[in-house]
Design a protein around this motif. Structure first.
Motif, short mmCIF file in Angstrom:
data_model
loop_
_atom_site.label_atom_id
_atom_site.label_comp_id
_atom_site.label_asym_id
_atom_site.label_seq_id
_atom_site.Cartn_x
_atom_site.Cartn_y
_atom_site.Cartn_z
N GLY A 81 0.81 -1.21 0.00
CA GLY A 81 0.00 0.00 0.00
C GLY A 81 0.84 1.26 0.00
O GLY A 81 2.03 1.26 -0.33
N MET A 82 0.22 2.33 0.42
CA MET A 82 0.84 3.65 0.34
C MET A 82 2.07 3.79 1.23
O MET A 82 2.96 4.58 0.91
CB MET A 82 -0.19 4.73 0.67
CG MET A 82 -1.25 4.91 -0.41
SD MET A 82 -0.56 5.26 -2.05
CE MET A 82 0.19 6.85 -1.78
N THR A 83 2.17 3.06 2.33
CA THR A 83 3.38 3.18 3.14
C THR A 83 4.60 2.76 2.33
O THR A 83 5.68 3.32 2.50
CB THR A 83 3.31 2.34 4.43
OG1 THR A 83 2.98 1.01 4.11
CG2 THR A 83 2.31 2.92 5.40
N PHE A 84 4.45 1.79 1.44
CA PHE A 84 5.54 1.40 0.55
C PHE A 84 5.72 2.45 -0.54
O PHE A 84 6.82 2.93 -0.79
CB PHE A 84 5.29 0.04 -0.10
CG PHE A 84 6.21 -0.23 -1.25
CD1 PHE A 84 7.55 -0.54 -1.02
CD2 PHE A 84 5.76 -0.14 -2.55
CE1 PHE A 84 8.41 -0.75 -2.09
CE2 PHE A 84 6.61 -0.36 -3.61
CZ PHE A 84 7.94 -0.67 -3.38
N LEU A 85 4.64 2.85 -1.20
CA LEU A 85 4.74 3.78 -2.32
C LEU A 85 5.33 5.12 -1.89
O LEU A 85 6.08 5.73 -2.64
CB LEU A 85 3.37 3.97 -2.97
CG LEU A 85 2.82 2.73 -3.68
CD1 LEU A 85 1.38 2.95 -4.10
CD2 LEU A 85 3.68 2.36 -4.88
N LYS A 86 5.04 5.57 -0.68
CA LYS A 86 5.59 6.84 -0.19
C LYS A 86 7.09 6.77 0.05
O LYS A 86 7.75 7.79 0.11
CB LYS A 86 4.89 7.25 1.11
CG LYS A 86 3.49 7.75 0.90
CD LYS A 86 2.87 8.11 2.24
CE LYS A 86 1.44 8.55 2.11
NZ LYS A 86 0.85 8.84 3.42
N SER A 87 7.65 5.56 0.17
CA SER A 87 9.09 5.43 0.37
C SER A 87 9.87 5.54 -0.94
O SER A 87 11.09 5.66 -0.93
CB SER A 87 9.42 4.09 1.04
OG SER A 87 9.25 3.02 0.14
N LEU A 88 9.17 5.52 -2.07
CA LEU A 88 9.81 5.63 -3.38
C LEU A 88 10.10 7.08 -3.72
O LEU A 88 9.51 8.01 -3.15
CB LEU A 88 8.89 5.04 -4.46
CG LEU A 88 8.50 3.58 -4.30
CD1 LEU A 88 7.46 3.21 -5.35
CD2 LEU A 88 9.72 2.69 -4.40
N LYS A 89 10.99 7.28 -4.68
CA LYS A 89 11.25 8.63 -5.19
C LYS A 89 9.98 9.17 -5.83
O LYS A 89 9.59 10.31 -5.61
CB LYS A 89 12.40 8.60 -6.19
CG LYS A 89 12.78 9.95 -6.73
CD LYS A 89 13.97 9.86 -7.65
CE LYS A 89 14.32 11.21 -8.22
NZ LYS A 89 15.45 11.14 -9.15
N SER A 90 9.32 8.32 -6.64
CA SER A 90 8.05 8.69 -7.24
C SER A 90 7.39 7.45 -7.82
O SER A 90 8.02 6.42 -7.99
CB SER A 90 8.24 9.74 -8.34
OG SER A 90 8.92 9.18 -9.45
#
Length: 102
Positions: A81-90
Motif C-alpha cells: 500500500g501507500m506506506t511502501f509507495l511513499k518510500s519511493l522517489k516517485s
C-alpha cells in the motif's frame, strides 16, 4: 534465502498487508499474533495484527524494519500500500502501467 511472496500494489491501501500464509512463510508465528487492529476496507471491516518485517526487497530496493500488518481473514494476495509507495522517489500511472522510481 528469504521467503518470496507476490504482492499486489494497491494505491487504495494505507499499509503493507501480508496474508496469513505469506506471513507464516516469512517466519511469523501467525497463531501468536493479536489481531487488534481495525481496518475499514473496500470489502468491509476487518482486523489485523501489527508486525515488523526484518526486510522487504523489491528488485534492487531493500527496506529494513518495515512496519506492516497481517490480515486475520484470508486474502487472495498480500498488498503493498501507500506506506511502501511513499518510500519511493516517485510513482505514476501511465495507461495500464504503474511506474515505480526509487
Amino acid at each position: 534465502m528469504a521467503a518470496r511472496s507476490r504482492f499486489r500494489i494497491v494505491t487504495g491501501s494505507s499499509d503493507i498487508v501480508r496474508t496469513p500464509p505469506d506471513a507464516a512463510r516469512a517466519g511469523i508465528d501467525v497463531t501468536a499474533l493479536t489481531f487488534a487492529r481495525f481496518y475499514e476496507t473496500a470489502n468491509g471491516a476487518g482486523t489485523g495484527a501489527s508486525v515488523t518485517l526484518g526486510s522487504l526487497a523489491i528488485g534492487p530496493l531493500v527496506e529494513r524494519d518495515v512496519r506492516a500488518s497481517v490480515n486475520k481473514a484470508p486474502m487472495s494476495s498480500s498488498l503493498l500500500g501507500m506506506t511502501f509507495l511513499k518510500s519511493l522517489k516517485s510513482f505514476a500511472v501511465s495507461k495500464d502501467r504503474l511506474v515505480l522510481h526509487w
